[in-house]
Design a protein around this motif. Structure first.
Motif, PDB file in Angstrom:
ATOM      1  N   THR A 105       0.901  -1.107   0.118  1.00  0.00           N
ATOM      2  CA  THR A 105      -0.001   0.045  -0.016  1.00  0.00           C
ATOM      3  C   THR A 105       1.038   1.226   0.042  1.00  0.00           C
ATOM      4  O   THR A 105       0.223   2.257   0.047  1.00  0.00           O
ATOM      5  CB  THR A 105      -0.956   0.098   1.294  1.00  0.00           C
ATOM      6  N   SER A 106       2.107   0.952  -0.209  1.00  0.00           N
ATOM      7  CA  SER A 106       2.840   2.517   0.212  1.00  0.00           C
ATOM      8  C   SER A 106       3.282   2.792  -1.193  1.00  0.00           C
ATOM      9  O   SER A 106       4.268   3.965  -1.124  1.00  0.00           O
ATOM     10  CB  SER A 106       4.047   2.206   0.991  1.00  0.00           C
ATOM     11  N   LEU A 107       2.972   2.419  -2.493  1.00  0.00           N
ATOM     12  CA  LEU A 107       3.400   3.022  -3.645  1.00  0.00           C
ATOM     13  C   LEU A 107       1.995   3.432  -4.249  1.00  0.00           C
ATOM     14  O   LEU A 107       0.989   2.805  -4.351  1.00  0.00           O
ATOM     15  CB  LEU A 107       3.970   2.085  -4.445  1.00  0.00           C
ATOM     16  N   ASN A 108       1.830   4.584  -5.027  1.00  0.00           N
ATOM     17  CA  ASN A 108       0.910   5.265  -5.449  1.00  0.00           C
ATOM     18  C   ASN A 108       0.301   4.269  -6.801  1.00  0.00           C
ATOM     19  O   ASN A 108       1.394   4.148  -7.741  1.00  0.00           O
ATOM     20  CB  ASN A 108       0.967   6.637  -6.146  1.00  0.00           C
ATOM     21  N   PRO A 109      -0.829   3.724  -6.736  1.00  0.00           N
ATOM     22  CA  PRO A 109      -1.204   2.720  -7.650  1.00  0.00           C
ATOM     23  C   PRO A 109      -1.268   3.182  -9.051  1.00  0.00           C
ATOM     24  O   PRO A 109      -1.322   2.568 -10.172  1.00  0.00           O
ATOM     25  CB  PRO A 109      -2.426   2.254  -7.275  1.00  0.00           C
ATOM     26  N   VAL A 110      -1.314   4.572  -9.322  1.00  0.00           N
ATOM     27  CA  VAL A 110      -1.660   5.167 -10.709  1.00  0.00           C
ATOM     28  C   VAL A 110      -0.439   5.684 -11.565  1.00  0.00           C
ATOM     29  O   VAL A 110      -0.608   6.179 -12.187  1.00  0.00           O
ATOM     30  CB  VAL A 110      -2.973   5.980 -10.585  1.00  0.00           C
ATOM     31  N   LEU A 111       0.556   5.579 -10.621  1.00  0.00           N
ATOM     32  CA  LEU A 111       1.749   6.188 -11.332  1.00  0.00           C
ATOM     33  C   LEU A 111       2.901   5.145 -11.612  1.00  0.00           C
ATOM     34  O   LEU A 111       3.024   4.195 -10.763  1.00  0.00           O
ATOM     35  CB  LEU A 111       2.638   7.157 -10.523  1.00  0.00           C
ATOM     36  N   GLU A 115       8.742   6.614 -12.307  1.00  0.00           N
ATOM     37  CA  GLU A 115       8.161   8.069 -12.003  1.00  0.00           C
ATOM     38  C   GLU A 115       8.200   8.356 -10.622  1.00  0.00           C
ATOM     39  O   GLU A 115       8.447   9.531 -10.158  1.00  0.00           O
ATOM     40  CB  GLU A 115       6.928   8.091 -12.506  1.00  0.00           C
ATOM     41  N   GLN A 116       7.838   7.326  -9.745  1.00  0.00           N
ATOM     42  CA  GLN A 116       7.869   7.662  -8.259  1.00  0.00           C
ATOM     43  C   GLN A 116       9.049   7.726  -7.615  1.00  0.00           C
ATOM     44  O   GLN A 116       9.222   8.607  -6.632  1.00  0.00           O
ATOM     45  CB  GLN A 116       6.849   6.683  -7.507  1.00  0.00           C
ATOM     46  N   ILE A 117      10.203   7.037  -8.440  1.00  0.00           N
ATOM     47  CA  ILE A 117      11.380   7.121  -7.786  1.00  0.00           C
ATOM     48  C   ILE A 117      11.847   8.507  -8.176  1.00  0.00           C
ATOM     49  O   ILE A 117      12.547   9.287  -7.357  1.00  0.00           O
ATOM     50  CB  ILE A 117      12.405   6.027  -8.301  1.00  0.00           C
ATOM     51  N   GLU A 119      10.900  11.135  -8.808  1.00  0.00           N
ATOM     52  CA  GLU A 119      10.190  12.239  -8.251  1.00  0.00           C
ATOM     53  C   GLU A 119      10.790  12.897  -7.112  1.00  0.00           C
ATOM     54  O   GLU A 119      11.016  13.975  -6.738  1.00  0.00           O
ATOM     55  CB  GLU A 119       8.583  11.869  -7.576  1.00  0.00           C
ATOM     56  N   TYR A 153       3.488  -0.369 -13.485  1.00  0.00           N
ATOM     57  CA  TYR A 153       3.067  -0.082 -12.420  1.00  0.00           C
ATOM     58  C   TYR A 153       3.121  -0.833 -11.019  1.00  0.00           C
ATOM     59  O   TYR A 153       3.452  -1.976 -11.359  1.00  0.00           O
ATOM     60  CB  TYR A 153       1.319   0.177 -12.698  1.00  0.00           C
ATOM     61  N   HIS A 155       1.017  -2.589  -9.365  1.00  0.00           N
ATOM     62  CA  HIS A 155       0.348  -3.778  -9.100  1.00  0.00           C
ATOM     63  C   HIS A 155       1.002  -4.822 -10.207  1.00  0.00           C
ATOM     64  O   HIS A 155       0.744  -5.929 -10.048  1.00  0.00           O
ATOM     65  CB  HIS A 155      -1.145  -3.568  -9.684  1.00  0.00           C
ATOM     66  N   MET A 169      13.323   4.070  -3.647  1.00  0.00           N
ATOM     67  CA  MET A 169      12.918   5.573  -3.544  1.00  0.00           C
ATOM     68  C   MET A 169      13.450   6.212  -2.221  1.00  0.00           C
ATOM     69  O   MET A 169      13.930   7.476  -2.273  1.00  0.00           O
ATOM     70  CB  MET A 169      11.534   5.613  -3.430  1.00  0.00           C
TER      71      MET A 169
END
Lengths: 325, 308
Positions: A105-111, A115-117, A119, A153, A155, A169
């Motif tokens: 649950t700690s990663l944004n599911p829609v990105l 990209e999250q790293i 950021e 992503y 998932h 990250m």
């Protein structure tokens, strides 16, 4: 106690949650220090205040209802409790990072994970998107994931892989302190070992300090230099690995050891600690562990035991040890 | 994904059959004789009978329906009883007015409702949150036609700022669009608020904060996209309500749209036009919801992998 070799210094921290049902005293007069390059294990059962302590360092306690009511937190010479919103944002992710318990649950599911790293770089380093994406790819490779998977992503990854992404990250901007909040609790045992090994390697590679929050004494033995044992929002025993494992001083720590399976003595039954942790909205006046302690004497429930220094590195808060002195 | 879209378009066939059958039967059950309406009240029985014959109204009802649907298959929705023009071109010429109106209504609702919802969620229980909630409740509770009349009274008759009806200029759309949008605004605001409140408590939002992102980035880049999925569902469903609202609104503001055409045709018992309008609404509504479902996939990659 406070010298320039200390990276994190928490003194007498108190945190409470003011809810409609009463004031939850999650952390009470808690102190701990971490030296540069060292790993401190923060051990205790669920609800002992470990995560609250960690979130206080980042000033990420949900407010309301959480309030830091006293104490001080000094990280790399900066007074965290006095820092402005902007200072805190600059610090988070670059000076101190946190790995959370549940990678699911700690990663944004829609990105995409890349990209999250990336950021983190965009937030803390003055670089453009392409460079950030490239560095994010390198970071993924470092934790053992092909850079090409950065487009995928969350998932599309397994739990262990997600935790690797979270680690990538957290380490992206080379923080001085890494807080790991039960980083392997949600993972399979075999994956746990891999992730721990990775964290240990990266920690020495980047020469970071680490606060390892766990309830697993096995993990502590593997990665930590020092241990603080927490109970009902307080540190009840602190020492080096040897102090804690060989010269266990607090009855609660002893109880923790009795509760883990021992491969050399498989025939033994586990001895659980009887009872439950006291209600944090209504803590007893004396030692909070007294109601569950098999050594408890009358005085235990009258006043809080003071902290006594057993050696240079080993301290404990227990009346029994006071008497021995 | 393409296969999914194709499947969804195929699924519109039973929808159209269901809607047309239902409307057809209801129309046949209403009193009055279309042939008499076409012939005029002065005409004698022989003329009426002849017209009835020409229009095929003397055949059994089921036969009439089958004939109608057979025409539909060839893209022929019949001719209007009153004007004699093809129904399809009658509807097509009025479609832009209705679409602009519905689109403007949704736009008003999205532009006001979603930002208000975000603010309400991020400042939960603040004065702003309470005011928005109050406004939302008022918006939902107000009947559309009444609001339309009030707006005409104030802005057209009293202040004279905007036209009271007609679409000679773009200003003509302002009052109807606002009227249409108010109910939907409230709806979007409440949905955005509750969805946003749920999302900002998620672990991954804490992760973003722990990365050092400021509040604006946390909300707009990370939380909003996750919170939008239920909002988009509501937008899709709301478009159906707005098309229905357009019927009332076009009458109140005398706009020459599909809704107005339908009302007039009902009054004149112009059955092919009424049928054509309702089938058009059903198809548009199905298409909008298909579009919404496709949009999900772009917002949430997890949904994309489920579309087969």
């Amino acid at each position: 106690m406070n010298n320039h070799n200390t990276l994190l210094d928490i003194q007498n921290l108190s945190v409470e949650f003011r809810t409609d049902d009463g004031v939850v005293k999650a952390v009470n007069d808690m102190s701990l220090q971490i030296e540069r390059g060292k790993t401190l294990g923060l051990v205790g059962e669920t609800g002992a205040g470990k995560t609250t302590t960690a979130l206080s360092i980042l000033r990420l306690i949900p407010d309301p209802p959480g309030v830091i009511t006293g104490g001080s937190i000094t990280l790399d010479g900066e007074d965290i409790l006095a820092a402005s919103k902007h200072q805190l944002e600059k610090m988070r992710g670059s000076l101190v990072s946190m790995i959370f318990q549940d990678p699911m649950t700690s990663l944004n599911p829609v990105l995409p994970v890349g990209e999250q790293i990336a950021e983190v770089y965009i937030l803390h380093e003055r670089i453009n998107k392409q460079e950030a994406a490239k560095k994010a790819g390198e970071m993924l490779e470092l934790v053992g994931i092909p850079a090409s998977r950065g487009r995928d992503y969350p998932h599309q990854f397994s739990g262990g892989m997600k935790q690797r992404v979270v680690i990538a990250m957290a380490l992206a901007c080379n923080p001085k302190l890494l807080i790991a909040d039960e980083p392997t609790t949600a993972l399979d045992v075999t994956i746990q070992a891999q992730v721990l090994k990775l964290m240990k390697e990266l920690k020495s590679k980047y020469d970071m300090s680490m606060l390892m929050i766990t309830h697993d004494l096995g993990i502590v033995a593997e990665v930590c230099d020092e241990v603080s044992v927490m109970y009902a929002g307080r540190v009840v025993e602190h020492g080096t690995l040897e102090d804690i494992y060989e010269h266990t001083a607090h009855p609660y720590t002893e109880g923790l050891f009795h509760s883990i399976p021992n491969i050399d003595a498989r025939a033994h039954r586990l001895i659980p600690i009887p009872g439950l942790m006291p209600d944090p909205t209504d803590l007893p006046p004396g030692c909070p562990f007294a109601p569950r302690c098999s050594y408890a004497v009358e005085e235990c429930s009258k006043a809080l035991p003071t902290r006594i220094q057993l050696s240079d590195t080993h301290s404990v808060s227990c009346i029994l040890r006071q008497k021995e002195e | 994904m393409h296969k999914y879209i194709f499947k969804r378009i195929l699924m519109m066939i039973p929808v159209v059959i269901g809607v047309s059958l239902l409307v057809f039967m209801v129309l046949k059950m209403t009193p009055g004789d279309p042939a008499r309406v076409v012939a005029g009240s002065e005409a004698d029985e022989a003329t009426v009978a002849q017209i009835r014959e020409e229009l095929g109204l003397n055949k059994p009802v089921l036969q009439q329906y089958v004939d109608y649907m057979a025409g539909m298959l060839h893209g022929d929705m019949g001719n209007s009883y009153t004007t004699g023009k093809p129904v399809f071109s009658e509807i097509l010429s009025r479609m832009p007015t209705t679409f602009i109106l519905a689109f403007a209504g949704v736009l008003v609702a999205v532009l006001i409702g979603i930002p208000l919802g975000i603010i309400s969620a991020t400042k939960q229980y603040s004065i702003l949150d309470n005011i928005s909630t109050l406004l939302a409740l008022t918006g939902v509770a107000m009947p559309n036609f009444w609001l339309g009349l009030m707006l005409i009274l104030v802005f057209a008759l009293q202040l004279g700022w905007l036209p009271s009806g007609g679409v000679t200029s773009w200003q003509g759309y302002i009052l109807p669009a606002v009227t249409l949008g108010v109910g939907a605004t409230a709806n979007f605001m409440r949905t955005t608020r509750s969805s946003m409140l749920e999302v900002i408590r998620q672990d991954y939002i804490r992760t973003v904060r722990a990365k050092g992102a400021n509040e604006k980035r946390v909300i707009l880049r990370h939380a909003l996209r996750n919170a939008l999925i239920p909002v988009i569902t509501v937008i899709g469903l709301q478009i159906g309500t707005l098309l229905g609202g357009a019927v009332v609104n076009e009458t109140v503001f005398s706009l020459p749209g599909v809704g107005m055409l339908m009302i007039n045709s009902i009054n004149k018992k112009d059955e092919p036009v009424v049928l054509g309008c309702l089938i058009t609404f059903a198809v548009v509504f199905s298409l909008v919801n298909l579009f919404v479902d496709i949009l999900y996939a772009y917002i949430d990659p997890r949904i994309k992998s489920q579309y087969r």
